[in-house]
Design an enzyme around this catalytic site. Structure first.
Site, PDB file in Angstrom:
ATOM      1  N   CYS A 194       0.831  -1.204   0.000  1.00  0.00           N
ATOM      2  CA  CYS A 194       0.000   0.000   0.000  1.00  0.00           C
ATOM      3  C   CYS A 194       0.862   1.250   0.000  1.00  0.00           C
ATOM      4  CB  CYS A 194      -0.914   0.031   1.227  1.00  0.00           C
ATOM      5  SG  CYS A 194      -2.090  -1.309   1.243  1.00  0.00           S
ATOM      6  N   CYS A 210      -3.182   8.814   5.910  1.00  0.00           N
ATOM      7  CA  CYS A 210      -1.907   8.772   6.650  1.00  0.00           C
ATOM      8  C   CYS A 210      -2.158   9.009   8.138  1.00  0.00           C
ATOM      9  CB  CYS A 210      -0.944   9.830   6.133  1.00  0.00           C
ATOM     10  SG  CYS A 210      -0.506   9.627   4.400  1.00  0.00           S
TER      11      CYS A 210
END
Lengths: 159, 424
Positions: free
Chosen positions: A59, A128
């Protein structure tokens, strides 16, 4: 799996690519990128150290966050190592700053939205901050497991 | 860092994807391993599997291997697997068999065979039944799903059973809402009922489930499900565009009547020279599922839940209605059916204004329907104007949270754009 240091930042500053978008990283993100706090490792075998490892290289984001907790349940030390973009590095760096001085329960209250707000992350980088929240939770869960290994086992069996 | 240097940093970032595919319930790409197996078989095992020579035998072995993979994937035996051209054919075979079996069973003039199914089935179940009803060859009851759970409730299905019922077919997971149906409980009750019926001289009720959407997204075990037939669809689990029908002991324990007659392949259940490359690919896809379905499920659920959290955060609880969240029922790990409330926000319009998101408003085979809302959502009790605005996003094995961020951003701009157009 390490935050790029000054060398990396210098490389980026050497003018790669001409016309980029006018939008840049927010100064809070750049600050953590250029002056990362708490990069490194703690002894993962120590009983009072919790280690959280989240994400997947596929990812493009992997974060390792470790906390050292004292006998009063307060986090006295934290370290991180992150493989990912500037926003991911900044999110995990900020996470280590924020958990220090908090109790385990207080640290569990840190939300990804707070991290994103502090760093002014754009919408496409909100994941994030989510990963950083996951990393905190994973580290604290690991710490808790180490304090009461038998208890966790029987809880899991009951599920 | 000074503004002039920001572009340098910006250029190191990887570019945002030009499109994010979130329509995995419609179809999936071939997994790389599947494409490889398929290609190799096409080049190296092209012999006729029925030929005695090595070229033929090589193909025959590949097919046998694929059959074992499929059996393992669903928890059955290799002899329970019949390859077909896809889910549509498999579903049609089940209905065809049920009718033939009813007609050929001993006992005089039992009347017209009756079939029970749900109101939210795929067209390849619904339309054959509607056609049979039209031709007066069968009767059918389409049990409505509960607006509370989105499921075809077991009690409702059993209440629809008649003395002439020969088949109950309920899909394992719905492609539009993602709701998982209580197939295990249903087949347990039907088995109990069958024992009584046999004693009374009534026909056995066969149990079928179309598992197209569930395979690769959750546990599928024919022992657990207790079904007589289970439909397998390759292109929903990163396999090729063929399928298979699981039958519990075809021709022995459970009837299976062929629709095609010919060269004897597939033990005459489904003749036709075998499509070796596709079958090899399907076997490989099944292998991947057997090995990894739990990891796939966990990942897709994580990404889907993140998508729903981001949608809620971006549009607000008031403006959003999740059409796939029902109390009391489980749902597929990857499906998110939702409506952004408000005028001018029909699902198709919103999608047309998206720049990166590739998704649908419902089943792909219904995409030419204009602005009419999905009949499946309506039959789940979703109000008309909410159903009109429905969007179905279905994530895949490789969808990342980063993709979700891009998509949510795209939806926000599409809705803002439509809002401006409305106002002007």
């Amino acid at each position: 799996m390490a935050a790029l240091g000054r060398a990396g930042a210098a490389l980026l500053r050497s003018g790669r690519g001409a016309a980029g978008p006018a939008l840049g990283y927010h100064k809070n993100v750049v600050d953590h990128y250029e002056n990362p706090r708490n990069v490194g490792s703690l002894d993962r075998n120590a009983k009072n150290v919790g280690t959280g490892l989240v994400g997947a290289p596929a990812c493009g984001d992997v974060m390792k966050l470790q906390v050292e907790v004292d006998e009063n349940g307060r986090i006295v030390e934290a370290r991180f190592k992150t493989f990912g973009c500037g926003s991911a590095i900044a999110s995990s760096s900020l996470a280590t700053e924020w958990v220090k001085g908090k109790t385990v329960d207080e640290a569990l209250k840190i939300k990804n939205t707070d991290i994103a707000k502090e760093l002014c992350l754009p919408p496409v980088k909100l994941h994030c901050s989510m990963l950083a929240e996951d990393a905190i939770k994973a580290a604290l869960a690991d710490y808790k497991l180490k304090q009461h290994p038998k208890k966790e086992e029987s809880e899991q069996k009951a599920n | 860092i000074s503004p002039e240097r920001s572009p340098a940093l910006g250029s190191v970032q990887s570019p945002a994807p030009s499109s994010v595919y979130l329509d995995y319930n419609a179809t999936t790409p071939l997994a790389p391993e599947v494409a490889q197996a398929l290609g190799e078989a096409a080049c190296q095992a092209w012999g006729n599997p029925s030929s005695a020579h090595p070229a033929g035998r090589k193909a025959k072995e590949l097919i046998a291997g694929a059959r074992e993979s499929l059996a393992r994937m669903v928890g059955g035996r290799p002899e329970d697997v019949v390859f077909t051209s896809g889910g549509t054919e498999a579903n049609n075979m089940v209905i065809h068999t049920a009718l033939r079996h009813f007609r050929e069973s001993k006992g005089q003039d039992r009347g017209t065979p009756h079939i029970v199914t749900s109101s939210v089935e795929h067209d390849s179940i619904r339309l054959p039944l509607e056609q049979l009803v039209k031709e007066s060859l069968a009767e059918a009851t389409f049990v409505p799903v509960s607006p509370r759970s989105g499921q075809a409730e077991v009690d409702d299905v059993l209440a629809a059973v008649r003395p002439t019922t020969c088949l109950v077919s309920i899909m394992l997971a719905n492609n539009e809402t993602g709701v998982i149906m209580p197939v295990s409980k249903l087949s347990q009750r039907i088995h109990a009922l069958n024992q009584k019926r046999v004693a009374e001289g009534l026909p056995r009720i066969l149990v079928h489930t179309d598992a197209a959407q569930m395979i690769g997204k959750g546990r599928v075990d024919v022992q657990e499900l207790g079904v007589d037939y289970l439909t397998i669809v390759g292109h929903k689990f990163y396999g090729p565009r063929i399928g298979a029908l699981y039958v519990h002991g075809p021709g022995t324990t459970t009837p299976l009547h062929p629709m095609l007659f010919g060269g004897g392949q597939e033990r005459s259940f489904r003749p036709g020279t075998e499509n070796t490359p596709m079958i090899a690919g399907l076997g490989k896809a099944a292998e991947l599922v057997s090995r990894n379905w739990e990891a796939y499920e966990a990942h897709m659920r994580d990404v889907r839940d993140y998508l729903e959290a981001r949608l809620e955060a971006s549009f607000g609880k008031q403006r959003l209605h999740f059409n796939s969240k029902f109390t009391g029922s489980k749902r597929l790990c990857n499906t998110c059916n939702f409506s952004i409330l408000g005028p001018g926000l029909q699902g198709r319009r919103v999608l047309a204004h998206c720049k990166t998101l590739l998704a649908s408003v419902g089943a792909a085979c219904h995409s030419e329907k204009g602005d009419r809302p999905s009949s499946i959502l309506l039959s789940c009790g979703i109000p008309y104007d909410v159903a009109q605005n429905a969007l179905r996003l279905s994530v895949g094995r490789d969808t990342t949270r980063a993709d979700v961020d891009v998509v949510v951003q795209d939806l926000v701009q599409a809705v803002a754009q439509l809002g401006e157009d409305q106002a002007s």
